[in-house]
Every structure is written in C-alpha cells, then in structure tokens.
Enzyme design. Sequence first.
Site, PDB file in Angstrom:
ATOM      1  N   TYR A 177     -10.016  -1.546   0.175  1.00  0.00           N
ATOM      2  CA  TYR A 177      -8.848  -0.968  -0.482  1.00  0.00           C
ATOM      3  C   TYR A 177      -9.017   0.547  -0.649  1.00  0.00           C
ATOM      4  CZ  TYR A 177      -4.968  -0.451  -3.771  1.00  0.00           C
ATOM      5  OH  TYR A 177      -3.800  -0.066  -4.382  1.00  0.00           O
ATOM      6  N   HIS A 235       0.829  -1.215   0.000  1.00  0.00           N
ATOM      7  CA  HIS A 235       0.000   0.000   0.000  1.00  0.00           C
ATOM      8  C   HIS A 235       0.863   1.265   0.000  1.00  0.00           C
ATOM      9  CE1 HIS A 235      -4.188  -1.610   0.381  1.00  0.00           C
ATOM     10  NE2 HIS A 235      -3.484  -2.696   0.638  1.00  0.00           N
ATOM     11  N   THR A 236       2.134   1.097  -0.236  1.00  0.00           N
ATOM     12  CA  THR A 236       3.012   2.265  -0.337  1.00  0.00           C
ATOM     13  C   THR A 236       2.985   2.862  -1.741  1.00  0.00           C
ATOM     14  OG1 THR A 236       4.730   0.612  -0.642  1.00  0.00           O
ATOM     15  CG2 THR A 236       4.642   1.693   1.505  1.00  0.00           C
ATOM     16  N   ASP A 251       1.920  -3.201  -9.537  1.00  0.00           N
ATOM     17  CA  ASP A 251       1.701  -4.488 -10.196  1.00  0.00           C
ATOM     18  C   ASP A 251       2.091  -4.420 -11.668  1.00  0.00           C
ATOM     19  OD1 ASP A 251       0.610  -4.896  -7.728  1.00  0.00           O
ATOM     20  OD2 ASP A 251      -1.460  -4.945  -8.407  1.00  0.00           O
ATOM     21  N   GLY A 283      -7.766 -13.452  -8.031  1.00  0.00           N
ATOM     22  CA  GLY A 283      -8.250 -13.089  -6.697  1.00  0.00           C
ATOM     23  C   GLY A 283      -7.319 -13.537  -5.581  1.00  0.00           C
ATOM     24  N   SER A 288      -3.297 -11.013 -11.214  1.00  0.00           N
ATOM     25  CA  SER A 288      -3.793 -11.559 -12.478  1.00  0.00           C
ATOM     26  C   SER A 288      -4.247 -10.414 -13.385  1.00  0.00           C
ATOM     27  CB  SER A 288      -4.948 -12.524 -12.224  1.00  0.00           C
ATOM     28  OG  SER A 288      -5.981 -11.886 -11.511  1.00  0.00           O
ATOM     29  N   GLU A 308      -6.939  -0.152 -15.353  1.00  0.00           N
ATOM     30  CA  GLU A 308      -7.423  -0.700 -14.078  1.00  0.00           C
ATOM     31  C   GLU A 308      -8.181   0.363 -13.276  1.00  0.00           C
ATOM     32  OE1 GLU A 308      -5.173  -3.628 -12.538  1.00  0.00           O
ATOM     33  OE2 GLU A 308      -6.309  -3.751 -10.692  1.00  0.00           O
TER      34      GLU A 308
HETATM   35  C1  GLA Z   1      -2.876  -4.144  -5.061  1.00  0.00           C
HETATM   36  C2  GLA Z   1      -2.750  -2.927  -5.953  1.00  0.00           C
HETATM   37  C3  GLA Z   1      -1.334  -2.339  -5.895  1.00  0.00           C
HETATM   38  C4  GLA Z   1      -0.882  -2.128  -4.461  1.00  0.00           C
HETATM   39  C5  GLA Z   1      -1.144  -3.374  -3.624  1.00  0.00           C
HETATM   40  C6  GLA Z   1      -0.857  -3.162  -2.175  1.00  0.00           C
HETATM   41  O1  GLA Z   1      -2.077  -5.176  -5.568  1.00  0.00           O
HETATM   42  O2  GLA Z   1      -3.048  -3.263  -7.287  1.00  0.00           O
HETATM   43  O3  GLA Z   1      -1.313  -1.145  -6.627  1.00  0.00           O
HETATM   44  O4  GLA Z   1      -1.494  -0.999  -3.905  1.00  0.00           O
HETATM   45  O5  GLA Z   1      -2.484  -3.827  -3.746  1.00  0.00           O
HETATM   46  O6  GLA Z   1       0.506  -2.966  -1.974  1.00  0.00           O
END
Ligand code: GLA
Length: 391
Positions: free
Chosen positions: A233, A35-36, A181, A131, A136, A169
């Site tokens: 989230y 979450h950074t 990701d 999930g 994915s 996304e």
């Molecule tokens: C998901 C989001 C990423 C990131 C992570 C947490 O994977 O797609 O952008 O925020 O959660 O680190």
Amino acid sequence: MTTQEAALALFAELTDSAPAGIWSAPGRVNLIGEHTDYNDGFVLPFAIPHRTYAAVGIREDLRIRVASTFAEEPVEVALDELNALFPTASGAEPAVPEWAAYPLGVAWALQLAGATGTGVDIAIASDVPVGAGLSSSAAIEGAAAGALNDLWKAGLDRRALARIGRRAENEAVGAPTGIMDQMASMLGERDRALFLDCRTLETDLVTLGMADAGLEILVMDTQVKHAHATGGYGERRASCERGAALMGTTSLRDVSIDDLARAEEVMDDVTFRRVRHIVTENQRVLDTVRVLGESGARAIGDLLVASHESMRDDFEISTPELDLAVETALAASAIGARMTGGGFGGAAIALVEHSAVERVSSAVTAAFAASGFTAPHIFSVAPAAGAHRDA
Ligand code: GLA
C-alpha cells in the site's frame, strides 16, 4: 447475542455497571474509485450493515481503558500519556497492541483537536470482517470518535470526526491511508452511495436503487488477509507521489487523461502504469455517477470490470483469488465485478441480478475449491446507515 449486546456484556464484565451510551459505525464497500483518495481524487463507497459497537462509560479518574471481544486483555493508559505513545514512527509497531491503537489513537487525535474530558471505559464488539478490505478499522474509529465527541462535548461534525479517525489510522496505527473509509463510515446512508471529492471533502449522496431494480451487491471475501501499515500500500502511494512530481504537480488529481501521453514519456513504465490507473479510475468514478443517474445500476457493469482490470494490470494490487472471484462471477452472469478496498487480499464485489445470487455464489465457491484456495465467504450487502448513537 447481537453485536450491540456483545459490547454491552463486555462493558458489564469490565466495570460491573451500565455504560453512559452505545455508539456504532459501519464498515464500507467501495463501489468504485480505488487508491484515488490519497491522490485528491474521487471515490464512490457505501456503508454496509456490518458495524462496530462501542459501549462507553465515564470514569472518575483521567484514564482511558479499552477492551475488545477480539482481545484477551483490556489496555489502560492515562489520558495525558497518549502524547507519549503517539505518533507512531513511520514503519514502527504502535506502542500498544494494534487493535487498541485505533480507539486510543482517536482519543489522542481528539485531544490534539482541543477536546478534553474525563476518563472513559470503552468496550468494543464488531461484526465487520477484519482484514477483508471492508474497513473494520474505520468502523472502530467511527464508533470511538462518535462516543468521545459526545461525552467530551467536543461538538465536532461528521467530516471533522472522519479526519480524526484518519489521523488515528495514519499517525497512531501507522497506516498511510486516505480519507475514504472514515468518510463512508461517518456519512453513509441507506440505499445511497457517497460520492466524495477527496480534495474538497464535498459529498453527494447517490441513489443506487438496488432493491427496486432487483439487483444485489455480493461481497466475495477471499479470506486472504491484508494489512496496510506495511508493504504494498505504502509503495503504491510513493509511486503516485513520484508520478505527480514528474508531472510537475503535487497530486495526480491534476493529471488528466489527455496528459497520459506526456506522462508515458517522462516516467518509467511501472510509475506510468500506476499513474494511468489513478487517472483513468478518477474518470471511471465520474462516469459511474453519471451512468447511475442516467440509466441506473444495471448500466455500470463495464465500468466495474474496467476498474478491476486497471487494478490487476496497471496498479498490480489484485491477487489470484480476487481475479478468480471476479472472472468466475462474470462468467456466471454477474453484471459487473471488481476487487474492492486496498488490495493485496480482502474482498471483491459483484453486481448481480437478485435471481442469480445463488448461481454466482456457488460458481465462485466451486472455482475456489477447484483451485485449492480457502473457501470464500460470500454475502450480500445493501447500503446502510453511517455512524450514530444507538442508546
Ligand atoms: C484502503 C484505505 C483507503 C483507500 C483504499 C483504496 O481502504 O484505507 O484510504 O486508499 O484502501 O482505495
């Protein structure tokens, strides 16, 4: 049949012809830095061997058709209709089935970036667990972005394609995620983790040396599905923005560990704990990169555990299944363990000696059975190559 062959077979079923090419992109595991990314901070993910393949052919008209081995029916729209479908209003369902919003969203984002071209047929097959917190979605975006970039001769580099995937996304699927990701999927390399500064998008490939050290990373997929387009989230993201504003800045990247005492005074307890997770997690990523360089992977166990505890207690995104996987793996001799990805379900990882893989896996499986949880899916992953054209 391999996943690549499955994409080819689906393409043949769809068009009765051979594709112009096949492109693929991997899922990822995040070693540390959770979450950074949307806080302009640091992350350290790596690409995994599980990939999504897109077999893509050129059409004579200006329509785009996407098919997936996961879906019964293909979805087809005119290229100039994409602008009417996206962006998806915040909190709303995409106007097409969610799986199709990823590749169609990539086409839409590429058009917004100035790319144009002929119509295309895209057949998708993937072995990235869905999930499970293994991205994915970034794998689908990466495969589609690589294909359309080549076929439409858009000439975008990998960072630009990662941004295209993130835009799809965020704005086509409606999940308010960061850039980690897509960057991991685009830029990953064998045996390396990708140290990424999410503010500048500067990257550094960090050698992990897992095999040489006799170590493995186990993924422990709890089978509890999560989704980031809704719920927790987005709430965490909002808390981070509120915390940054209360500290007089636009991003928690600018808040340091020394600022935490002041943070505690100016915000409520929940917001403070969200902020403390981000601030300490950024430091843990920097520490992990340093320790990997100085002492190797065997020395990062405590940092992984501290990261998990911070997500469990401060950011509150873990689940009983993830906590059990982490605790059991550690008790069965894992060097370190933590949940990985966005949380609220998905997978945890454990850093284990090669010789302890069996012991850790069976201990976690037994603990899940004893707690009445669904059996976990446990497998080991080695850092793998990022997105590329396969044929
Ligand atoms: C998901 C989001 C990423 C990131 C992570 C947490 O994977 O797609 O952008 O925020 O959660 O680190």
